[in-house]
Write an enzyme that holds these catalytic residues in place. Structure first.
Site, PDB file in Angstrom:
ATOM      1  N   LYS A  41       0.029  20.143  29.517  1.00 45.03           N
ATOM      2  CA  LYS A  41      -0.932  20.518  30.404  1.00 45.03           C
ATOM      3  C   LYS A  41      -0.525  20.881  31.080  1.00 45.03           C
ATOM      4  O   LYS A  41       0.297  20.771  32.001  1.00 45.03           O
ATOM      5  CB  LYS A  41      -2.311  19.176  30.290  1.00 45.03           C
ATOM      6  N   TYR A 280       6.521  26.041  64.096  1.00 46.48           N
ATOM      7  CA  TYR A 280       5.386  24.911  65.243  1.00 46.48           C
ATOM      8  C   TYR A 280       5.319  23.863  65.300  1.00 46.48           C
ATOM      9  O   TYR A 280       6.181  23.327  65.496  1.00 46.48           O
ATOM     10  CB  TYR A 280       4.205  25.090  64.275  1.00 46.48           C
TER      11      TYR A 280
HETATM   12  C1  LIG Z   1      -0.212  13.369  29.887  1.00 48.18           C
HETATM   13  C2  LIG Z   1      -0.537  12.950  29.203  1.00 48.18           C
HETATM   14  C3  LIG Z   1       0.846  12.752  28.603  1.00 48.18           C
HETATM   15  C4  LIG Z   1       2.558  12.615  28.846  1.00 48.18           C
HETATM   16  O1  LIG Z   1       2.394  11.522  29.759  1.00 48.18           O
HETATM   17  P1  LIG Z   1       4.409  12.012  30.067  1.00 48.18           P
HETATM   18  O2  LIG Z   1       4.251  10.533  31.201  1.00 48.18           O
HETATM   19  O3  LIG Z   1       4.085  12.590  31.412  1.00 48.18           O
HETATM   20  O4  LIG Z   1       5.141  11.448  29.528  1.00 48.18           O
HETATM   21  C5  LIG Z   1       0.653  11.587  27.521  1.00 48.18           C
HETATM   22  N1  LIG Z   1      -0.780  11.437  26.634  1.00 48.18           N
HETATM   23  C6  LIG Z   1      -1.952  11.895  27.575  1.00 48.18           C
HETATM   24  C7  LIG Z   1      -3.411  11.766  26.442  1.00 48.18           C
HETATM   25  C8  LIG Z   1      -1.774  12.514  29.219  1.00 48.18           C
HETATM   26  O5  LIG Z   1      -2.793  12.519  29.746  1.00 48.18           O
END
Ligand SMILES: *Cc1c(COP(=O)(O)O)cnc(C)c1O
Length: 410
Positions: A41, A280
């Site tokens: 994701k 800046y």
């Molecule tokens: C992001 C996510 C994960 C992965 O989590 P990590 O801590 O990065 O391993 C697993 N399940 C769901 C539903 C997520 O949103």
């Protein structure tokens, strides 16, 4: 030095070797029959989902045969379309909501034709998806996200029977998964964690017995390493795939290898006098005559403004301090202690060595956040480039190969 040709650009390098090494390390924590769903994701946590999905499904290395994982997961339908068709299922985690179906009909149609697995959380969502599937003449794989305490997107336990009954009543829907998500999996003894697992397994137990092909999954990275009883049929690691320890601190017992290294060329060097200010609002004043190096990354690229006068980059193996305000497009470093640095050198903006002062752990701490957020904010302007696992000289390819000075420093 006039060696800079203007073609060298800041780049985020993605090591496929490190990625597959991390998959192998994860597999070592799992029983042989447990599947891995790689979380890609948010553009693979900023690592470029196209590169990561390709490496995870098409590349082999040592004991890892392609595909290295059993499924991929994203949050939105648009993210799934970026990944496209692959040899493993692509799961869209955000439950389909009736209100949004009309707006994403075309994208949803493409996702169905690509064979994506979609998530539903309500009986209405199941009905709406069934209609779209019939219209598209496909049978769609669906899973249900069950809320056991996160109070986020899942189906409450008491609504689960209704949602499952709805799914079963539509021949165009095929249930392939039941899942939940932990609130504090890095604390496996936490009573809420224990209660979440208990609720999930008891709510799904009889269903799982009668439908053994339906995969039950719950574990993120922390649960994979710290809590084996959560592994069930499949696990969903994210951050650990990218080589970051789920404790958000470097850990020598778990030799995950950071996948990302962010480099940027030193594009200009300016000699300044003692007492001159940089950037800046004059937040830094030279305490001696020195040289200031200009690095073309700024907060628009995900190099945080809060790093001003605090972070370090690495030049020719040496830490150099970021001085003056980080601006939208530039950061400046003091080269007073790096007299050999010259225009065209590659500055390490974010290091793949977990113990480096420019590691994602160090930078996230400076930013007051966690490595996840730091990665996700690396901007679209930074080109991502894959480093080849077949390349035995991987370290040689971590460079911006354009300027003669870079060649000299090698
Ligand atoms: C992001 C996510 C994960 C992965 O989590 P990590 O801590 O990065 O391993 C697993 N399940 C769901 C539903 C997520 O949103």
């Amino acid at each position: 030095m006039d060696a800079f040709h203007g073609t060298a650009q800041p780049q985020v390098f993605i090591s496929r070797t490190a990625l597959l090494h991390n998959v192998r390390l994860l597999r070592q924590s799992l029983a042989a029959n447990v599947k891995i769903c790689a979380m890609i994701k948010a553009d693979a946590y900023g690592h470029a989902s196209s590169i990561i999905a390709d490496a995870l499904t098409n590349w082999s290395m040592d004991q890892i045969e392609a595909p290295a994982v059993d499924a991929l997961a994203v949050v939105t339908i648009d993210e799934a379309l970026v990944v496209g068709r692959t040899s493993v299922p692509v799961i869209v985690l955000r439950p389909l909501e009736s209100a949004s179906i009309a707006h994403q009909r075309d994208a949803l149609g493409s996702a169905l034709h690509n064979g994506c697995t979609l998530t539903v959380a309500t009986a209405q969502g199941a009905q709406d998806l069934a209609r779209v599937a019939i219209a598209a003449a496909v049978r769609v794989n669906v899973q249900v996200m069950i809320d056991t305490g996160c109070a986020r997107e899942g189906t409450p336990i008491d609504s689960l029977p209704r949602v499952l009954a709805a799914i079963e009543s539509y021949p165009s829907l095929k249930l392939t998964g039941l899942c939940t998500h932990f609130v504090s999996s890095e604390e496996p003894g936490n009573p809420l964690s224990v209660e979440q697992l208990r609720q999930f397994t008891s709510a799904t137990a009889s269903y799982a017995v009668h439908n053994p092909e339906v995969l039950r999954h719950a574990a993120n990275s922390a649960a994979v390493f710290f809590w084996p009883s959560t592994h069930l049929d499949m696990v969903r690691p994210g951050i650990s795939l990218y080589g970051i320890d789920p404790t958000c601190r470097p850990n020598c017992q778990r030799p995950l290898r950071p996948v990302m290294k962010w480099l940027a060329p030193l594009v200009m060097i300016r000699q300044i006098k003692k007492g001159a200010t940089v950037g800046y609002n004059q937040t830094w004043t030279a305490a001696r005559d020195t040289r200031i190096g200009l690095v073309p990354v700024g907060y628009a690229d995900g190099y945080w403004r809060s790093f001003s006068n605090r972070a370090k980059m690495i030049l020719r193996g040496k830490p150099v301090p970021v001085v003056g305000r980080v601006s939208m497009d530039y950061a400046t470093v003091d080269l007073g202690d790096a007299p050999e640095a010259c225009v065209g050198d590659a500055a390490t903006v974010l290091d793949n060595d977990p113990l480096s002062p420019a590691s994602v752990y160090a930078l996230a701490e400076l930013a007051g956040t966690i490595p996840y957020e730091l990665f996700c904010r690396i901007g679209a302007r930074m080109r991502r480039a894959a480093v080849d696992p077949a390349d035995s000289q991987e370290n040689a390819s971590w460079s911006i190969q354009t300027s003669t000075s870079a060649a000299k420093s090698a």
